[in-house]
Design a protein around this motif. Structure first.
Motif, PDB file in Angstrom:
ATOM      1  N   ASN A  53       0.839  -1.184   0.000  1.00 39.40           N
ATOM      2  CA  ASN A  53       0.000   0.000   0.000  1.00 39.40           C
ATOM      3  C   ASN A  53       0.883   1.246   0.000  1.00 39.40           C
ATOM      4  N   THR A  54       0.257   2.390  -0.201  1.00 35.60           N
ATOM      5  CA  THR A  54       1.023   3.635  -0.271  1.00 35.60           C
ATOM      6  C   THR A  54       1.135   4.275   1.113  1.00 35.60           C
ATOM      7  N   LEU A  55       2.079   5.203   1.232  1.00 30.57           N
ATOM      8  CA  LEU A  55       2.295   5.923   2.482  1.00 30.57           C
ATOM      9  C   LEU A  55       2.090   7.417   2.265  1.00 30.57           C
ATOM     10  N   ARG A  56       1.518   8.066   3.257  1.00 37.80           N
ATOM     11  CA  ARG A  56       1.404   9.522   3.259  1.00 37.80           C
ATOM     12  C   ARG A  56       2.332  10.076   4.320  1.00 37.80           C
ATOM     13  N   LEU A  57       2.879  11.226   4.064  1.00 38.05           N
ATOM     14  CA  LEU A  57       3.762  11.901   5.026  1.00 38.05           C
ATOM     15  C   LEU A  57       3.420  13.385   4.962  1.00 38.05           C
ATOM     16  N   LEU A  83      11.076   6.182   6.485  1.00 35.45           N
ATOM     17  CA  LEU A  83      10.809   7.444   5.784  1.00 35.45           C
ATOM     18  C   LEU A  83      11.661   8.578   6.347  1.00 35.45           C
ATOM     19  N   HIS A  87      14.061   9.758   3.541  1.00 29.98           N
ATOM     20  CA  HIS A  87      13.413  10.862   2.849  1.00 29.98           C
ATOM     21  C   HIS A  87      13.527  12.169   3.635  1.00 29.98           C
TER      22      HIS A  87
ATOM     23  N   GLN B 200       8.475   8.498  -4.705  1.00 26.28           N
ATOM     24  CA  GLN B 200       7.517   9.564  -4.382  1.00 26.28           C
ATOM     25  C   GLN B 200       6.713   9.918  -5.633  1.00 26.28           C
ATOM     26  N   ASP B 203      -0.653  12.089  -6.409  1.00 26.31           N
ATOM     27  CA  ASP B 203      -1.967  11.504  -6.681  1.00 26.31           C
ATOM     28  C   ASP B 203      -2.738  12.429  -7.637  1.00 26.31           C
ATOM     29  N   ARG B 207      -1.369  15.649  -4.471  1.00 24.03           N
ATOM     30  CA  ARG B 207      -0.722  15.413  -3.164  1.00 24.03           C
ATOM     31  C   ARG B 207       0.300  14.289  -3.277  1.00 24.03           C
ATOM     32  N   SER B 208       1.381  14.421  -2.543  1.00 23.06           N
ATOM     33  CA  SER B 208       2.430  13.393  -2.562  1.00 23.06           C
ATOM     34  C   SER B 208       2.001  12.106  -1.869  1.00 23.06           C
ATOM     35  N   TYR B 209       2.490  11.011  -2.389  1.00 24.92           N
ATOM     36  CA  TYR B 209       2.428   9.751  -1.654  1.00 24.92           C
ATOM     37  C   TYR B 209       3.680   8.946  -1.993  1.00 24.92           C
ATOM     38  N   PHE B 210       3.897   7.871  -1.250  1.00 21.97           N
ATOM     39  CA  PHE B 210       5.147   7.117  -1.358  1.00 21.97           C
ATOM     40  C   PHE B 210       4.883   5.621  -1.500  1.00 21.97           C
TER      41      PHE B 210
END
Lengths: 260, 260
Positions: A53-57, A83, A87, B200, B203, B207-210
């Motif tokens: 799955n994806t990650l948000r930060l 992260l 990152h 990275q 969407d 917005r960024s996602y990883f």
């Protein structure tokens, strides 16, 4: 150390918990602090990572009053450390990674289920010195006042002496109600287990579901005064140095004898 | 053993995976089999348990063709073992718990992230003998034909000799494409790490996602022929006996010297 140490902080109770605020406040007295912590509680996540799955930060102002840079992450504690290292900090190597202060005990075998300790062990896997701090009090508004001094002392000693490579310190504190802390014991992980029971219920549609309900059972027999459970039960801070090499070296020869 | 051994099976790839079917087929030749496995893939779940949410457990006909009793669970691999021991089997103690066969390697430090091994280690925490099996091939339709013989032999030897209490066997097999298996090595966990990178992306809302993208880096220097990574790279089955006592005993004295 000539300049202020860079200290990375994570936890498993989430970025809004009281325990991580206590840790941030103490660490801000020692060094430059960066926080990367879960955006929601992650207790019991063990060493889970997010791979399907994806990650948000996202940048967080949670510690803006302390002037501390912070980020919240949708992933697990181990994800947060990954992260942070690769990152958020990329070319800046933290001098120390600290995790917690957990609301609840992470003594004995709980180290394996602990999200707090997984953040610290993840740091060790990445070659960074790390400490996980836990208070043996599960309440949301637990009193951390008696542990501030110890968190600071342990951190300063770890920075001054250097944690050996591959080792993570698992530090547990007695609850505030246990009275004055008697001192600190360097311990081994106690022999214990969680005795599970499942509370089986029916949902409104009549289908079964379960709640996990565990009780902790100390399995020590004889003198256990070198164990973390003994230390906590007797009013001491417990410190267990942990390895991530699970090899049971003493058993290798025995299994070689099986003739496989 | 006069009567057929009772063998509990779980995994982390989920109850419909090819690897668990292979394992069920082999175990059905040896004993009475009960399966309690996740209803969806749980790779990378480490030793996670479900403590803030409910669990579902449903009877499954996945192995009805083999006459094997099976249940699918909404939780993690560790949850499956807990539910199996305390609810499904309750007063029946399994003679062995096996997990896998995982689609992918669980050598070296991957043992810490592995859902397959967490099911096996959970069994050991509960006082049960356990083995985790993994094939170093991540593909969904991996070829398990070359490992059936080894899975059976290792299981029979473990039942005959008895796995020492508190020990879990972490068994990894070379992929089918590596050719004929040369033999089995009892090994230590190799020194290695996952070198993380994050992909990275943006969407549709900008917005960024990883995505976590890791590459495995072997950190061994000098002779590593006693390590699991060496065994796999050289065409052998690797077997690492694992402990769940993380105490770094050799480091205790050093930290006692910090004067805390």
């Amino acid at each position: 150390m000539s300049k202020k140490p860079l200290i990375l902080i994570s936890n498993d109770d989430g970025i809004t918990s009281k325990g991580i605020r206590t840790l941030v406040e103490v660490m801000a007295e020692i060094g430059e602090v960066v926080v990367v912590a879960p955006d929601s509680p992650q207790s019991g996540m063990g060493h889970a990572i997010t791979i399907g799955n994806t990650l948000r930060l996202d940048r967080s102002n949670q510690f803006g009053d302390l002037g501390v840079e912070a980020y919240q992450c949708s992933g697990t504690p181990a994800d947060c450390v990954k992260l942070a290292k690769h990152h958020v900090l990329h070319d800046r190597r933290p001098d120390l990674v600290v995790s917690g202060i957990n609301h609840g005990s992470n003594t004995s075998v709980s180290v394996l289920y602990s999200g707090t300790m997984s953040a610290a062990i993840e740091a060790a896997l990445e070659g960074l010195p790390a400490i996980g701090f836990s208070l043996c009090d599960y309440s949301h508004d637990a009193d951390f006042s008696h542990v501030r001094h110890w968190v600071k002392e342990i951190t300063l000693k770890a920075l001054a002496n250097g944690i050996p490579e591959g080792i993570t310190l698992n530090v547990n504190f007695p609850p505030h109600k246990a009275g004055e802390v008697k001192g600190l014991k360097v311990c081994r992980q106690a022999r214990a287990r969680w005795q599970e029971e499942f509370d089986q219920r029916k949902d409104p549609a009549g289908r079964s579901y379960f709640w996990l309900v565990g009780s902790f059972v100390n399995m020590e027999t004889g003198d256990s005064s070198d164990s973390d459970e003994w230390a906590i039960a007797n009013g001491y801070v417990s410190l267990v140095p942990c390895t991530f090499d699970l090899t049971a070296y003493k058993t290798m020869q025995q299994i070689q004898g099986w003739g496989l």
